[in-house]
Design a protein around this motif. Structure first.
Motif, PDB file in Angstrom:
ATOM      1  N   GLU A  72       0.838  -1.198   0.000  1.00  0.00           N
ATOM      2  CA  GLU A  72       0.000   0.000   0.000  1.00  0.00           C
ATOM      3  C   GLU A  72       0.871   1.246   0.000  1.00  0.00           C
ATOM      4  N   TYR A  73       0.460   2.219  -0.834  1.00  0.00           N
ATOM      5  CA  TYR A  73       1.154   3.506  -0.851  1.00  0.00           C
ATOM      6  C   TYR A  73       0.122   4.594  -1.095  1.00  0.00           C
ATOM      7  N   ASN A  74       0.080   5.565  -0.206  1.00  0.00           N
ATOM      8  CA  ASN A  74      -0.883   6.669  -0.296  1.00  0.00           C
ATOM      9  C   ASN A  74      -2.312   6.178  -0.458  1.00  0.00           C
ATOM     10  N   GLY A  75      -2.652   5.098   0.263  1.00  0.00           N
ATOM     11  CA  GLY A  75      -4.017   4.608   0.276  1.00  0.00           C
ATOM     12  C   GLY A  75      -4.407   3.742  -0.903  1.00  0.00           C
ATOM     13  N   THR A  76      -3.445   3.472  -1.808  1.00  0.00           N
ATOM     14  CA  THR A  76      -3.724   2.639  -2.980  1.00  0.00           C
ATOM     15  C   THR A  76      -2.929   1.343  -2.871  1.00  0.00           C
ATOM     16  N   ALA A  77      -3.558   0.228  -3.250  1.00  0.00           N
ATOM     17  CA  ALA A  77      -2.896  -1.072  -3.228  1.00  0.00           C
ATOM     18  C   ALA A  77      -2.273  -1.359  -4.595  1.00  0.00           C
ATOM     19  N   TYR A  78      -1.062  -1.876  -4.584  1.00  0.00           N
ATOM     20  CA  TYR A  78      -0.347  -2.243  -5.801  1.00  0.00           C
ATOM     21  C   TYR A  78       0.096  -3.699  -5.690  1.00  0.00           C
ATOM     22  N   THR A  79       0.181  -4.354  -6.839  1.00  0.00           N
ATOM     23  CA  THR A  79       0.566  -5.758  -6.869  1.00  0.00           C
ATOM     24  C   THR A  79       1.953  -5.915  -7.479  1.00  0.00           C
ATOM     25  N   LEU A  80       2.799  -6.656  -6.764  1.00  0.00           N
ATOM     26  CA  LEU A  80       4.137  -6.962  -7.268  1.00  0.00           C
ATOM     27  C   LEU A  80       4.391  -8.452  -7.097  1.00  0.00           C
ATOM     28  N   PRO A  81       4.993  -9.104  -8.104  1.00  0.00           N
ATOM     29  CA  PRO A  81       5.335 -10.520  -7.957  1.00  0.00           C
ATOM     30  C   PRO A  81       6.562 -10.691  -7.069  1.00  0.00           C
ATOM     31  N   ARG A  82       6.797 -11.901  -6.656  1.00  0.00           N
ATOM     32  CA  ARG A  82       7.978 -12.252  -5.864  1.00  0.00           C
ATOM     33  C   ARG A  82       9.246 -11.724  -6.553  1.00  0.00           C
ATOM     34  N   HIS A  83      10.088 -11.066  -5.820  1.00  0.00           N
ATOM     35  CA  HIS A  83      11.370 -10.513  -6.286  1.00  0.00           C
ATOM     36  C   HIS A  83      11.207  -9.356  -7.277  1.00  0.00           C
ATOM     37  N   GLY A  84       9.991  -8.842  -7.456  1.00  0.00           N
ATOM     38  CA  GLY A  84       9.820  -7.673  -8.306  1.00  0.00           C
ATOM     39  C   GLY A  84       9.778  -7.979  -9.779  1.00  0.00           C
ATOM     40  N   PHE A  85       9.984  -6.915 -10.584  1.00  0.00           N
ATOM     41  CA  PHE A  85       9.782  -7.041 -12.035  1.00  0.00           C
ATOM     42  C   PHE A  85      11.032  -6.829 -12.869  1.00  0.00           C
ATOM     43  N   ALA A  86      12.108  -6.301 -12.303  1.00  0.00           N
ATOM     44  CA  ALA A  86      13.268  -5.916 -13.118  1.00  0.00           C
ATOM     45  C   ALA A  86      13.867  -7.093 -13.873  1.00  0.00           C
ATOM     46  N   ARG A  87      13.826  -8.277 -13.281  1.00  0.00           N
ATOM     47  CA  ARG A  87      14.452  -9.441 -13.910  1.00  0.00           C
ATOM     48  C   ARG A  87      13.755  -9.862 -15.199  1.00  0.00           C
ATOM     49  N   GLU A  88      12.502  -9.362 -15.405  1.00  0.00           N
ATOM     50  CA  GLU A  88      11.745  -9.735 -16.602  1.00  0.00           C
ATOM     51  C   GLU A  88      11.704  -8.620 -17.641  1.00  0.00           C
ATOM     52  N   MET A  89      12.523  -7.574 -17.467  1.00  0.00           N
ATOM     53  CA  MET A  89      12.472  -6.429 -18.373  1.00  0.00           C
ATOM     54  C   MET A  89      13.776  -6.287 -19.160  1.00  0.00           C
ATOM     55  N   ILE A  90      13.662  -5.693 -20.330  1.00  0.00           N
ATOM     56  CA  ILE A  90      14.829  -5.466 -21.174  1.00  0.00           C
ATOM     57  C   ILE A  90      15.562  -4.204 -20.711  1.00  0.00           C
ATOM     58  N   PHE A  91      16.868  -4.349 -20.475  1.00  0.00           N
ATOM     59  CA  PHE A  91      17.715  -3.232 -20.083  1.00  0.00           C
ATOM     60  C   PHE A  91      18.432  -2.670 -21.320  1.00  0.00           C
ATOM     61  N   GLU A  92      18.792  -1.401 -21.232  1.00  0.00           N
ATOM     62  CA  GLU A  92      19.579  -0.734 -22.270  1.00  0.00           C
ATOM     63  C   GLU A  92      21.044  -0.740 -21.872  1.00  0.00           C
ATOM     64  N   VAL A  93      21.920  -0.989 -22.829  1.00  0.00           N
ATOM     65  CA  VAL A  93      23.360  -0.880 -22.576  1.00  0.00           C
ATOM     66  C   VAL A  93      23.746   0.592 -22.708  1.00  0.00           C
ATOM     67  N   ILE A  94      24.268   1.190 -21.618  1.00  0.00           N
ATOM     68  CA  ILE A  94      24.620   2.616 -21.654  1.00  0.00           C
ATOM     69  C   ILE A  94      26.132   2.834 -21.639  1.00  0.00           C
ATOM     70  N   ASP A  95      26.909   1.774 -21.360  1.00  0.00           N
ATOM     71  CA  ASP A  95      28.359   1.887 -21.435  1.00  0.00           C
ATOM     72  C   ASP A  95      28.928   0.493 -21.654  1.00  0.00           C
ATOM     73  N   LYS A  96      29.912   0.377 -22.537  1.00  0.00           N
ATOM     74  CA  LYS A  96      30.500  -0.931 -22.837  1.00  0.00           C
ATOM     75  C   LYS A  96      31.980  -0.759 -23.162  1.00  0.00           C
ATOM     76  N   LYS A  97      32.799  -1.497 -22.426  1.00  0.00           N
ATOM     77  CA  LYS A  97      34.229  -1.599 -22.715  1.00  0.00           C
ATOM     78  C   LYS A  97      34.568  -3.082 -22.801  1.00  0.00           C
ATOM     79  N   GLU A  98      35.815  -3.397 -23.124  1.00  0.00           N
ATOM     80  CA  GLU A  98      36.177  -4.803 -23.281  1.00  0.00           C
ATOM     81  C   GLU A  98      35.952  -5.584 -21.987  1.00  0.00           C
ATOM     82  N   ASP A  99      36.249  -4.949 -20.832  1.00  0.00           N
ATOM     83  CA  ASP A  99      36.169  -5.652 -19.558  1.00  0.00           C
ATOM     84  C   ASP A  99      35.070  -5.130 -18.633  1.00  0.00           C
TER      85      ASP A  99
END
Length: 284
Positions: free
Chosen positions: A62-89
């Motif tokens: 609950e936040y500010n009187g509203t109920a929200y639903t989240l699965p176990r461990h949240g949602f980030a693991r099921e979302m596509i991330f953007e690569v913002i920096d890449k080096k060899e290592d």
């Protein structure tokens, strides 16, 4: 989904843009240390746990009187991330809040996951930026699964500086106040599947900050989570892997109010500020 590879002269690591997930860590001899993700057991390798760790009571908050639903461990693991920096290592991934996340979690954020190779060590960095005008509440954690090609009882976990372990028992996926103490002579826990018949071993405010995996009493890998207060250790019965999970936060407790700002173990970041931490995996 794209695959990203980083390497140095001693180790190679690979990641998916889905969840910015580490799925391979190999040494100079091409030995693989990360669980293969066989879906007959568990189809993940090393998911990020965000914006919660573990389960919420009734999967809601609950936040500010509203109920929200989240699965176990949240949602980030099921979302596509953007690569913002890449080096060899090294590589840095980013996930920003959007219409989809705001329906489940009404806060504006950016989550950055960075991975850097240093000799035989992989450093896993987490940065959470509060992009909203209110306090940002969250939990965050790692969930790396390490391959165990030999029989499970050939492995041990060494907890630096401890002769006993105190775990908080789980009740219906909630973290109870009931504890159990396990003696570990010579700081070593001999692995056996019966330890995990009631799900994960959960350590709140664990004093040991370094766990070494031993194969037939020979160290093969260590996880250093100096900055993390909590730890989970998990496998499935008969599965050939072990997860060493550094956490900030954990599942709800049975007496939790359900209000996200009051959740035990929750992190709170002020507007226009950020939270940053890291842990390391070292091949021995």
């Amino acid at each position: 989904m794209t695959t990203i590879t980083i390497k140095n002269d001693q180790i190679t690591a690979q990641f998916k843009t889905l969840g910015a997930e580490l799925f391979s860590l190999r040494d100079i001899n091409n030995k693989e240390f990360i669980w293969e993700g066989n879906p007959n057991f568990w189809g993940k390798h090393s998911p990020i746990l965000f914006p919660i760790v573990g389960a919420l009571k009734n999967n809601t908050f609950e936040y500010n009187g509203t109920a929200y639903t989240l699965p176990r461990h949240g949602f980030a693991r099921e979302m596509i991330f953007e690569v913002i920096d890449k080096k060899e290592d090294s590589v840095t991934f980013s996930l920003q809040s959007n219409e989809e996340t705001l329906q489940k979690y009404p806060f504006s954020f950016e989550l950055q996951l960075s991975y850097t190779l240093i000799d035989t060590t992989l450093q896993l960095g987490y940065k959470v930026l509060n992009m909203s005008e209110t306090i940002l509440p969250f939990s965050i954690g790692g969930h790396p699964a390490f391959a165990m090609p030999k029989a499970f009882d050939n492995y041990q976990l060494q907890f630096d500086g401890l002769e006993s372990l105190t775990i908080n028992l789980l009740e219906d996926d909630m973290i109870s106040d009931t504890t159990k103490t396990i003696e570990i002579p010579n700081q070593k826990l001999n692995l056996e599947y019966k330890l995990f018949e009631n799900d994960a071993l959960v350590f709140k405010k664990i004093p040991s900050k370094l766990v070494t995996i031993l194969e037939e009493n020979q160290p093969i890998l260590k996880v250093d989570y100096t900055d993390f207060p909590d730890l989970g250790v998990w496998t499935l019965v008969n599965a050939p892997f072990i997860c060493i999970e550094p956490w900030f936060g954990y599942s709800d407790t049975p007496n939790n109010s359900g209000k996200i700002l009051e959740k035990e173990g929750i992190l709170l970041v002020e507007p226009n500020s950020f939270f940053q931490t890291n842990y390391t995996i070292t091949l021995l």
